[in-house]
Design a protein around this motif. Structure first.
Motif, PDB file in Angstrom:
ATOM      1  N   LEU A 113       0.534  -1.511   3.566  1.00 22.25           N
ATOM      2  CA  LEU A 113       0.120  -1.753   2.174  1.00 22.25           C
ATOM      3  C   LEU A 113      -0.189  -0.439   1.452  1.00 22.25           C
ATOM      4  O   LEU A 113       0.165  -0.257   0.285  1.00 22.25           O
ATOM      5  CB  LEU A 113      -1.089  -2.685   2.121  1.00 22.25           C
ATOM      6  CG  LEU A 113      -0.837  -4.133   2.549  1.00 22.25           C
ATOM      7  CD1 LEU A 113      -2.144  -4.934   2.511  1.00 22.25           C
ATOM      8  CD2 LEU A 113       0.212  -4.806   1.670  1.00 22.25           C
ATOM      9  N   VAL A 114      -0.859   0.461   2.151  1.00 21.72           N
ATOM     10  CA  VAL A 114      -1.174   1.760   1.538  1.00 21.72           C
ATOM     11  C   VAL A 114       0.128   2.518   1.250  1.00 21.72           C
ATOM     12  O   VAL A 114       0.308   3.103   0.174  1.00 21.72           O
ATOM     13  CB  VAL A 114      -2.109   2.582   2.449  1.00 21.72           C
ATOM     14  CG1 VAL A 114      -2.271   4.000   1.912  1.00 21.72           C
ATOM     15  CG2 VAL A 114      -3.474   1.900   2.555  1.00 21.72           C
ATOM     16  N   ARG A 115       1.030   2.471   2.200  1.00 20.34           N
ATOM     17  CA  ARG A 115       2.322   3.147   2.002  1.00 20.34           C
ATOM     18  C   ARG A 115       3.066   2.572   0.793  1.00 20.34           C
ATOM     19  O   ARG A 115       3.614   3.312  -0.026  1.00 20.34           O
ATOM     20  CB  ARG A 115       3.169   2.962   3.262  1.00 20.34           C
ATOM     21  CG  ARG A 115       4.569   3.520   3.123  1.00 20.34           C
ATOM     22  CD  ARG A 115       5.372   3.216   4.377  1.00 20.34           C
ATOM     23  NE  ARG A 115       6.666   3.871   4.365  1.00 20.34           N
ATOM     24  CZ  ARG A 115       7.387   4.084   5.453  1.00 20.34           C
ATOM     25  NH1 ARG A 115       6.925   3.717   6.626  1.00 20.34           N
ATOM     26  NH2 ARG A 115       8.567   4.671   5.367  1.00 20.34           N
ATOM     27  N   ALA A 116       3.083   1.256   0.714  1.00 16.23           N
ATOM     28  CA  ALA A 116       3.782   0.611  -0.402  1.00 16.23           C
ATOM     29  C   ALA A 116       3.182   1.043  -1.734  1.00 16.23           C
ATOM     30  O   ALA A 116       3.901   1.382  -2.676  1.00 16.23           O
ATOM     31  CB  ALA A 116       3.702  -0.908  -0.250  1.00 16.23           C
ATOM     32  N   GLN A 117       1.863   1.073  -1.789  1.00 16.30           N
ATOM     33  CA  GLN A 117       1.212   1.463  -3.045  1.00 16.30           C
ATOM     34  C   GLN A 117       1.514   2.922  -3.383  1.00 16.30           C
ATOM     35  O   GLN A 117       1.851   3.250  -4.521  1.00 16.30           O
ATOM     36  CB  GLN A 117      -0.297   1.252  -2.932  1.00 16.30           C
ATOM     37  CG  GLN A 117      -0.990   1.478  -4.267  1.00 16.30           C
ATOM     38  CD  GLN A 117      -2.389   2.046  -4.118  1.00 16.30           C
ATOM     39  OE1 GLN A 117      -2.785   2.486  -3.036  1.00 16.30           O
ATOM     40  NE2 GLN A 117      -3.127   2.029  -5.201  1.00 16.30           N
ATOM     41  N   LEU A 118       1.414   3.795  -2.381  1.00 19.24           N
ATOM     42  CA  LEU A 118       1.652   5.219  -2.628  1.00 19.24           C
ATOM     43  C   LEU A 118       3.094   5.487  -3.055  1.00 19.24           C
ATOM     44  O   LEU A 118       3.359   6.385  -3.845  1.00 19.24           O
ATOM     45  CB  LEU A 118       1.315   6.036  -1.379  1.00 19.24           C
ATOM     46  CG  LEU A 118      -0.168   6.116  -1.030  1.00 19.24           C
ATOM     47  CD1 LEU A 118      -0.366   6.784   0.321  1.00 19.24           C
ATOM     48  CD2 LEU A 118      -0.924   6.870  -2.112  1.00 19.24           C
ATOM     49  N   ALA A 119       4.019   4.695  -2.510  1.00 17.62           N
ATOM     50  CA  ALA A 119       5.426   4.895  -2.847  1.00 17.62           C
ATOM     51  C   ALA A 119       5.787   4.220  -4.165  1.00 17.62           C
ATOM     52  O   ALA A 119       6.922   4.323  -4.625  1.00 17.62           O
ATOM     53  CB  ALA A 119       6.299   4.367  -1.714  1.00 17.62           C
ATOM     54  N   GLY A 120       4.823   3.496  -4.745  1.00 13.40           N
ATOM     55  CA  GLY A 120       5.060   2.890  -6.052  1.00 13.40           C
ATOM     56  C   GLY A 120       5.607   1.474  -6.002  1.00 13.40           C
ATOM     57  O   GLY A 120       6.118   0.973  -6.992  1.00 13.40           O
ATOM     58  N   VAL A 134      -6.302  -1.831  -0.690  1.00  8.17           N
ATOM     59  CA  VAL A 134      -5.729  -0.529  -1.066  1.00  8.17           C
ATOM     60  C   VAL A 134      -6.667   0.222  -2.016  1.00  8.17           C
ATOM     61  O   VAL A 134      -6.689   1.460  -2.021  1.00  8.17           O
ATOM     62  CB  VAL A 134      -4.302  -0.640  -1.668  1.00  8.17           C
ATOM     63  CG1 VAL A 134      -3.314  -1.181  -0.654  1.00  8.17           C
ATOM     64  CG2 VAL A 134      -4.290  -1.432  -2.948  1.00  8.17           C
ATOM     65  N   ALA A 135      -7.467  -0.523  -2.784  1.00  7.19           N
ATOM     66  CA  ALA A 135      -8.438   0.143  -3.673  1.00  7.19           C
ATOM     67  C   ALA A 135      -9.531   0.833  -2.846  1.00  7.19           C
ATOM     68  O   ALA A 135      -9.965   1.948  -3.172  1.00  7.19           O
ATOM     69  CB  ALA A 135      -9.054  -0.863  -4.640  1.00  7.19           C
ATOM     70  N   ILE A 136      -9.972   0.175  -1.776  1.00 13.79           N
ATOM     71  CA  ILE A 136     -10.978   0.803  -0.896  1.00 13.79           C
ATOM     72  C   ILE A 136     -10.402   2.071  -0.257  1.00 13.79           C
ATOM     73  O   ILE A 136     -11.021   3.141  -0.259  1.00 13.79           O
ATOM     74  CB  ILE A 136     -11.434  -0.193   0.200  1.00 13.79           C
ATOM     75  CG1 ILE A 136     -12.223  -1.350  -0.430  1.00 13.79           C
ATOM     76  CG2 ILE A 136     -12.278   0.521   1.258  1.00 13.79           C
ATOM     77  CD1 ILE A 136     -12.455  -2.524   0.516  1.00 13.79           C
ATOM     78  N   ALA A 137      -9.180   1.936   0.275  1.00 17.76           N
ATOM     79  CA  ALA A 137      -8.547   3.105   0.916  1.00 17.76           C
ATOM     80  C   ALA A 137      -8.368   4.233  -0.099  1.00 17.76           C
ATOM     81  O   ALA A 137      -8.584   5.413   0.223  1.00 17.76           O
ATOM     82  CB  ALA A 137      -7.202   2.705   1.531  1.00 17.76           C
ATOM     83  N   ALA A 138      -7.989   3.875  -1.325  1.00 17.38           N
ATOM     84  CA  ALA A 138      -7.803   4.892  -2.378  1.00 17.38           C
ATOM     85  C   ALA A 138      -9.137   5.556  -2.703  1.00 17.38           C
ATOM     86  O   ALA A 138      -9.194   6.767  -2.971  1.00 17.38           O
ATOM     87  CB  ALA A 138      -7.201   4.253  -3.624  1.00 17.38           C
ATOM     88  N   GLY A 139     -10.214   4.783  -2.665  1.00 14.39           N
ATOM     89  CA  GLY A 139     -11.537   5.350  -2.918  1.00 14.39           C
ATOM     90  C   GLY A 139     -11.920   6.378  -1.869  1.00 14.39           C
ATOM     91  O   GLY A 139     -12.441   7.454  -2.187  1.00 14.39           O
TER      92      GLY A 139
END
Ligand SMILES: [Zn+2]
Length: 345
Positions: A113-120, A134-139
């Motif tokens: 999920l983090v990868r998907a978000q980072l890749a757009g 993903v918001a927690i990980a981004a934080g």
């Protein structure tokens, strides 16, 4: 070729999660401008993707009580001079990653999920809890970012760009021919070009992997630790995964031949066939005109004793297909028959 590379490349993971998700698509995040683009690849050296990779590695090292970024190596002195808020921001993120992200497989939800978000590819975040996660990980990454930016990013970015530049030069004269040959051999075509490639330090124990964010195309992660000499094969190996998804012609040919022979297909055979097909196709093109010999990654894998049981069948039955001397169905039937005799079930 070093043992490390063979270990990493030899164990390149197959495609994990293949999710088809229309729905929320926020587009690619700002800053996702490739540092280099070729006809088939858009190469990125992305700050947040590299920070994520560094935290995954640091989290794993913390779990295993191994040397880690900012705890050993040349960046330690820089880190120790940072304000305590920056240092604790990093340490807090590492602690979170060590528990939640790092121990998971590269294709497990926590990393995927983090990868998907980072890749757009925000369309992969289907549930509220996915968005929250993903918001927690981004934080945590935001908390770790000042230390990473101060003490690591410039060197990482420079290494990524140098690796990409070298690969771009190597691809130059041969990229179109290799790509054309692979599409022919896999009887398939990439549906979205160029394919996004994020270059980072580690990736995982495999050194490279690929996912398909259907219907928008593939995403490759490649480690700068892959040596330059193997880089063309590494990137096309991962791109070949996109041509050999479960319902692709080569998979169907192998499945069909096994079914016709009433033989249970070994679960790893398709991946060995992928290694062989892409490696040999690239070798033939790189060696044209008397150029220096190229040793495909699969040779190293055989040399360390893995997959050797497939070798003679591949050489006798699959090589003629790669050389254009047999049809796909003939080669698949021959390969299965040869393996069936050698490995009765
Ligand atoms: Zn692979």
């Amino acid at each position: 070729m070093s043992g490390r590379v063979l270990t990493k490349a030899g164990a390149v993971l197959g495609l994990g999660l293949l999710l088809s998700v229309p729905g929320l698509c926020l587009g690619k995040p700002p800053g996702r401008t490739p540092v280099a683009t070729t006809p088939h690849f858009a190469f990125h050296s992305d700050f947040d993707t590299n920070l994520n990779d560094a935290l995954i590695s640091a989290g794993l090292a913390k779990k295993k009580i191994q040397p880690a970024l900012f705890r050993s190596g040349p960046e330690t002195a820089c880190f120790e001079k940072l304000p305590s808020s920056h240092r604790h921001g990093w340490e807090g993120a590492v602690a979170y990653y060590a528990e939640i992200v790092s121990p998971k497989d590269a294709f497990a939800r926590e990393q995927y999920l983090v990868r998907a978000q980072l890749a757009g590819f925000d369309g992969e975040l289907k549930k509220d809890e996915d968005q929250q996660y993903v918001a927690i990980a981004a934080g945590f990454r935001a908390a770790a970012a000042p230390a990473y930016r101060a003490c690591r990013w410039a060197a990482q970015d420079a290494a990524n760009r140098a690796w990409i530049e070298d690969l771009k030069t190597r691809l130059g004269p041969t990229e179109q021919r290799i790509a054309g040959r692979l599409e022919q051999l896999y009887a398939n075509a990439w549906d979205t070009l160029p394919i996004d490639v994020d270059v980072v330090q580690t990736v995982s124990w495999s050194g490279a992997n690929s996912v398909s964010f259907d219907p928008k195309g593939g995403h490759l992660l490649i480690s700068v630790e892959n040596p330059s000499v193997a880089a063309v094969e590494v990137v096309f190996h991962e791109a070949s995964h996109l041509l050999m998804l479960r319902a692709a012609p080569l998979r169907k040919a192998l499945d069909g031949a096994a079914k016709a022979a009433n033989w249970r297909l070994p679960g790893d055979l398709w991946h060995v066939v992928l290694f062989y097909t892409t490696g040999e196709a690239i070798r033939a093109i790189l060696e044209e005109g008397g150029k220096p010999a190229y040793e495909p990654m699969l040779h190293g894998i055989f040399a360390r004793g893995d997959w050797v049981g497939y070798r003679s069948a591949l050489e006798s039955e699959w090589r003629p297909y790669v050389e254009g001397k047999k049809t796909l169905d003939e080669a698949a039937a021959g390969l299965i028959e040869s393996l069936r005799k050698a490995r009765p079930q």
